[in-house]
Design an enzyme around this catalytic site. Structure first.
Site, PDB file in Angstrom:
ATOM      1  N   CYS A 190      76.591  35.598  53.537  1.00  0.00           N
ATOM      2  CA  CYS A 190      75.950  36.862  53.930  1.00  0.00           C
ATOM      3  C   CYS A 190      74.930  36.640  55.043  1.00  0.00           C
ATOM      4  O   CYS A 190      74.806  37.461  55.960  1.00  0.00           O
ATOM      5  CB  CYS A 190      75.267  37.506  52.729  1.00  0.00           C
ATOM      6  SG  CYS A 190      76.394  37.924  51.390  1.00  0.00           S
ATOM      7  N   ARG A 202      82.317  42.332  49.233  1.00  0.00           N
ATOM      8  CA  ARG A 202      82.097  42.305  50.678  1.00  0.00           C
ATOM      9  C   ARG A 202      83.002  43.372  51.308  1.00  0.00           C
ATOM     10  O   ARG A 202      84.163  43.132  51.598  1.00  0.00           O
ATOM     11  CB  ARG A 202      82.433  40.901  51.205  1.00  0.00           C
ATOM     12  CG  ARG A 202      81.733  40.550  52.504  1.00  0.00           C
ATOM     13  CD  ARG A 202      82.109  39.141  52.946  1.00  0.00           C
ATOM     14  NE  ARG A 202      81.796  38.115  51.977  1.00  0.00           N
ATOM     15  CZ  ARG A 202      80.578  37.617  51.751  1.00  0.00           C
ATOM     16  NH1 ARG A 202      79.543  38.081  52.431  1.00  0.00           N
ATOM     17  NH2 ARG A 202      80.384  36.673  50.858  1.00  0.00           N
TER      18      ARG A 202
END
EC number: 1.11.1.24
Length: 221
Positions: A56, A133
């Protein structure tokens, strides 16, 4: 037994492509925001599994490195995870201290998972309550145009997201279709005839087109 296990997994309701994007209000690293406040701009709403995670972090840095490309396309970036706002702020500050990259877009606090559930970001097949995600591209009329899901182990291709926005904005502007592997400057597809009279007219008038056959014609825009 395996079939029963699959049937017992709760179904996730996803917003539909081509339908209005579900509106929401939320607190963020830039203060309170509301999706409908961005009407007139395109929005890339993307979720991440958690703050202070390596993949991330690389994604947020990558988004920031091409942030002006999104601004030039009238696109607002909005991040989201189920972490708290203090966690977001600490993570953003840590990214700045360790890499010199300052995140220029808001990250939504979604501790109650309200928005994550609204957009189908929580996978019932995962043991964690972290948001998957995901990427949601919403146009300037607040219509959901695209949904992308990535496995937790793989980061997003930011250039592909920009390419998709270019394609969506081009097909909207010129009422055309984008072929495989299309990039700006390449020929686009002319929508095929929908009736037999239109087909006959297409065969008579192909000026300005490069046609493989009546249903597959290209042109420059």
């Amino acid at each position: 037994m395996e079939t029963e296990a699959i049937e017992n997994i709760p179904r996730v309701c996803l917003p539909q492509i081509g339908a209005p994007a579900p509106d929401f209000k939320a607190n963020s690293t830039f203060g309170p925001i509301k999706l409908s406040d961005y009407r007139g701009k395109w929005v890339v709403l993307f979720s991440h599994p958690g703050d202070f995670t390596p993949v991330c972090t690389t994604e947020f840095i990558a988004f920031t490195q091409v942030y002006t490309s999104f601004v030039e396309r009238n696109v607002q970036l909005i991040g989201l995870s189920v972490d708290s706002n203090p966690s977001h702020l600490a993570w953003v500050e840590n990214i700045y201290k360790t890499t010199g990259v300052e995140i220029p877009f808001p990250i939504i606090e979604d501790k109650d998972m309200r928005i994550a559930k609204l957009y189908g970001m929580i996978s019932p097949a995962e043991t964690s309550t972290s948001a998957v995600r995901a990427v949601f591209i919403i146009d300037d009329k607040q219509i959901l145009r695209l949904i992308l899901y990535y496995p937790l182990e793989i980061g997003r291709n930011i250039q592909e997201i920009i390419r998709i926005i270019d394609a969506l904005q081009t097909v909207d502007k010129y009422k055309v279709l984008a072929p495989a592997n299309w990039y700006p400057g390449m020929p686009v597809i002319v929508p095929p005839p929908k009736t037999y009279p239109e087909l006959k007219q297409r065969l008579k008038n192909v000026e300005g087109y490069t046609c493989t056959d009546w249903y597959l014609c290209y042109k420059k825009v």
